[in-house]
Design a protein around this motif. Structure first.
Motif, PDB file in Angstrom:
ATOM      1  N   ALA A 170       0.833  -1.207   0.000  1.00  0.00           N
ATOM      2  CA  ALA A 170       0.000   0.000   0.000  1.00  0.00           C
ATOM      3  C   ALA A 170       0.867   1.256   0.000  1.00  0.00           C
ATOM      4  N   ALA A 171       1.999   1.234   0.708  1.00  0.00           N
ATOM      5  CA  ALA A 171       2.883   2.399   0.726  1.00  0.00           C
ATOM      6  C   ALA A 171       3.493   2.640  -0.651  1.00  0.00           C
ATOM      7  N   LEU A 172       3.906   1.568  -1.332  1.00  0.00           N
ATOM      8  CA  LEU A 172       4.464   1.728  -2.682  1.00  0.00           C
ATOM      9  C   LEU A 172       3.418   2.259  -3.647  1.00  0.00           C
ATOM     10  N   MET A 173       2.207   1.717  -3.583  1.00  0.00           N
ATOM     11  CA  MET A 173       1.154   2.183  -4.483  1.00  0.00           C
ATOM     12  C   MET A 173       0.777   3.631  -4.185  1.00  0.00           C
ATOM     13  N   SER A 174       0.762   4.000  -2.907  1.00  0.00           N
ATOM     14  CA  SER A 174       0.440   5.384  -2.554  1.00  0.00           C
ATOM     15  C   SER A 174       1.511   6.335  -3.077  1.00  0.00           C
ATOM     16  N   GLY A 175       2.800   5.936  -2.925  1.00  0.00           N
ATOM     17  CA  GLY A 175       3.877   6.778  -3.453  1.00  0.00           C
ATOM     18  C   GLY A 175       3.809   6.920  -4.949  1.00  0.00           C
ATOM     19  N   TYR A 176       3.522   5.812  -5.653  1.00  0.00           N
ATOM     20  CA  TYR A 176       3.422   5.876  -7.117  1.00  0.00           C
ATOM     21  C   TYR A 176       2.237   6.747  -7.548  1.00  0.00           C
ATOM     22  N   TYR A 177       1.094   6.589  -6.884  1.00  0.00           N
ATOM     23  CA  TYR A 177      -0.084   7.377  -7.242  1.00  0.00           C
ATOM     24  C   TYR A 177       0.145   8.860  -6.975  1.00  0.00           C
ATOM     25  N   LYS A 178       0.860   9.154  -5.878  1.00  0.00           N
ATOM     26  CA  LYS A 178       1.141  10.556  -5.554  1.00  0.00           C
ATOM     27  C   LYS A 178       2.026  11.183  -6.618  1.00  0.00           C
ATOM     28  N   ARG A 179       3.060  10.466  -7.032  1.00  0.00           N
ATOM     29  CA  ARG A 179       3.944  10.999  -8.078  1.00  0.00           C
ATOM     30  C   ARG A 179       3.208  11.132  -9.402  1.00  0.00           C
ATOM     31  N   LEU A 180       2.332  10.155  -9.712  1.00  0.00           N
ATOM     32  CA  LEU A 180       1.580  10.204 -10.959  1.00  0.00           C
ATOM     33  C   LEU A 180       0.674  11.422 -11.020  1.00  0.00           C
ATOM     34  N   LYS A 181       0.002  11.752  -9.927  1.00  0.00           N
ATOM     35  CA  LYS A 181      -0.952  12.855  -9.930  1.00  0.00           C
ATOM     36  C   LYS A 181      -0.279  14.214  -9.777  1.00  0.00           C
ATOM     37  N   TRP A 182       0.824  14.278  -9.028  1.00  0.00           N
ATOM     38  CA  TRP A 182       1.423  15.563  -8.741  1.00  0.00           C
ATOM     39  C   TRP A 182       2.586  15.916  -9.669  1.00  0.00           C
ATOM     40  N   ALA A 183       3.062  14.948 -10.440  1.00  0.00           N
ATOM     41  CA  ALA A 183       4.187  15.247 -11.338  1.00  0.00           C
ATOM     42  C   ALA A 183       3.874  16.369 -12.327  1.00  0.00           C
ATOM     43  N   PRO A 184       2.685  16.392 -12.984  1.00  0.00           N
ATOM     44  CA  PRO A 184       2.403  17.508 -13.915  1.00  0.00           C
ATOM     45  C   PRO A 184       2.414  18.874 -13.229  1.00  0.00           C
ATOM     46  N   TYR A 185       1.942  18.928 -11.974  1.00  0.00           N
ATOM     47  CA  TYR A 185       1.901  20.213 -11.285  1.00  0.00           C
ATOM     48  C   TYR A 185       3.307  20.653 -10.844  1.00  0.00           C
ATOM     49  N   LYS A 186       4.113  19.697 -10.402  1.00  0.00           N
ATOM     50  CA  LYS A 186       5.452  20.051  -9.916  1.00  0.00           C
ATOM     51  C   LYS A 186       6.403  20.429 -11.053  1.00  0.00           C
ATOM     52  N   THR A 187       6.141  19.887 -12.245  1.00  0.00           N
ATOM     53  CA  THR A 187       7.013  20.201 -13.387  1.00  0.00           C
ATOM     54  C   THR A 187       6.460  21.349 -14.238  1.00  0.00           C
ATOM     55  N   ARG A 188       5.339  21.926 -13.845  1.00  0.00           N
ATOM     56  CA  ARG A 188       4.742  23.018 -14.612  1.00  0.00           C
ATOM     57  C   ARG A 188       5.533  24.316 -14.388  1.00  0.00           C
ATOM     58  N   ALA A 189       5.761  25.016 -15.422  1.00  0.00           N
ATOM     59  CA  ALA A 189       6.456  26.307 -15.359  1.00  0.00           C
ATOM     60  C   ALA A 189       5.481  27.421 -15.773  1.00  0.00           C
ATOM     61  N   ILE A 190       5.364  28.442 -14.986  1.00  0.00           N
ATOM     62  CA  ILE A 190       4.471  29.570 -15.256  1.00  0.00           C
ATOM     63  C   ILE A 190       5.320  30.772 -15.654  1.00  0.00           C
ATOM     64  N   SER A 191       5.078  31.254 -16.844  1.00  0.00           N
ATOM     65  CA  SER A 191       5.838  32.407 -17.369  1.00  0.00           C
ATOM     66  C   SER A 191       4.896  33.582 -17.506  1.00  0.00           C
ATOM     67  N   TYR A 192       5.386  34.745 -17.110  1.00  0.00           N
ATOM     68  CA  TYR A 192       4.611  35.993 -17.223  1.00  0.00           C
ATOM     69  C   TYR A 192       5.233  36.823 -18.363  1.00  0.00           C
ATOM     70  N   LEU A 193       4.494  36.996 -19.441  1.00  0.00           N
ATOM     71  CA  LEU A 193       4.980  37.755 -20.596  1.00  0.00           C
ATOM     72  C   LEU A 193       4.372  39.153 -20.575  1.00  0.00           C
ATOM     73  N   PRO A 194       5.168  40.105 -20.916  1.00  0.00           N
ATOM     74  CA  PRO A 194       4.633  41.490 -20.956  1.00  0.00           C
ATOM     75  C   PRO A 194       3.600  41.650 -22.068  1.00  0.00           C
ATOM     76  N   LYS A 195       2.682  42.547 -21.854  1.00  0.00           N
ATOM     77  CA  LYS A 195       1.678  42.800 -22.871  1.00  0.00           C
ATOM     78  C   LYS A 195       2.336  43.458 -24.083  1.00  0.00           C
ATOM     79  N   PRO A 196       1.921  43.011 -25.268  1.00  0.00           N
ATOM     80  CA  PRO A 196       2.505  43.624 -26.489  1.00  0.00           C
ATOM     81  C   PRO A 196       2.076  45.093 -26.637  1.00  0.00           C
TER      82      PRO A 196
END
Length: 276
Positions: A250-276
């Protein structure tokens, strides 16, 4: 204000000194008490069945039950163990049915309201040597031999104490008077015990040919008494292994599920571009 502070510190030092003196006196008294024990502490024995992945030795349990029936059962009872609980542990079902049938059990009342005797069954507890407590006390000078069902748990050091007590009988040292009817055993509190030495070399003839020495008999009956106190020990170890396996999965499955769900959020980069 300064005078009050000096007074407070002065009384504080006195209180600290008093506490220190009390602690020293208590430790000294404890040391004296420990050093004046009139008892030898039992040896620590490495019991094989106490290991995390070990189990009871059924051959030793069978021999220990044989020692109990031949020696201990003349004075002591094991009322919490029934014949059916020994099936597959010390004997087969047929052997225990025959063994139980040799005992006459008081049962009833019958349809006429009278008590009667019948042959023992697997559901009956191991027989007691005395009909009641009063009979036991009358046969032993007023002292009732204790029931051995939970003896290993009821004594400090458990199995080590029982083994040391059974093998520790010896002559009293010089200056140690013994009253009539008492025997010297350094492992018993006070050193004087009313139970005579129960075991002797060659006093028991084992079915499997094991030499019936005092230490062998003591080891076997001690392991049997430990089983009587904890017959569920082997099953508890098995269940613990199953629980640990499930929790690890259960601990291994919980760790895998946590990484699966949170990986997109942790690797997301937010860039602020100036208005043209």
């Amino acid at each position: 204000m300064a005078h009050r502070l000096r007074t407070a510190f002065k009384h504080g030092h006195r209180a600290t000194a008093a506490l220190g003196a009390s602690a020293a006196a208590a430790s000294t008294a404890a040391a004296v008490t420990l050093l004046s024990d009139d008892v030898v502490h039992p040896l620590e024995i490495d019991w094989e069945h106490m290991g995390l992945f070990s189990s009871y030795d059924c051959a030793a349990l069978r021999r220990g039950f044989h020692v109990y029936r031949q020696v201990c059962a003349t004075c002591h009872s094991i009322e919490r163990i029934h014949y059916r609980e020994l099936v597959g542990v010390t004997h087969t079902t047929d052997e225990l049915i025959e063994m139980a049938s040799e005992v006459d059990v008081l049962d009833g009342p019958n349809d006429e309201g009278e008590m009667f005797e019948r042959p023992g069954k697997l559901t009956d507890p191991l027989p007691s040597p005395y009909a009641n407590e009063e009979a036991g006390r009358a046969a032993n000078g007023g002292a009732l031999p204790p029931d051995l069902s939970l003896m290993v748990k009821a004594r400090h050091a458990g199995q080590d104490y029982v083994f040391s007590l059974l093998t520790g009988y010896c002559d009293p040292p010089a200056g140690k008077p013994m009253m009539t009817g008492l025997y010297y055993n350094p492992y018993f509190p006070g050193g004087a015990i009313a139970m005579p030495p129960p075991l002797s070399d060659g006093g028991i003839e084992y079915e499997d040919g094991t030499p019936g020495t005092i230490s062998q008999q003591a080891k076997d009956v001690t392991e049997f008494l430990n089983w009587c106190a904890e017959p569920e020990a082997d099953e508890r170890k098995k269940q613990a292994g199953q629980y640990i396996t499930v929790i690890a999965f259960a601990a291994l499955m919980s760790g895998y599920y946590k990484r699966l769900k949170w990986a997109p959020y942790k690797t997301r980069a937010i860039s602020y571009l100036p208005k043209p």
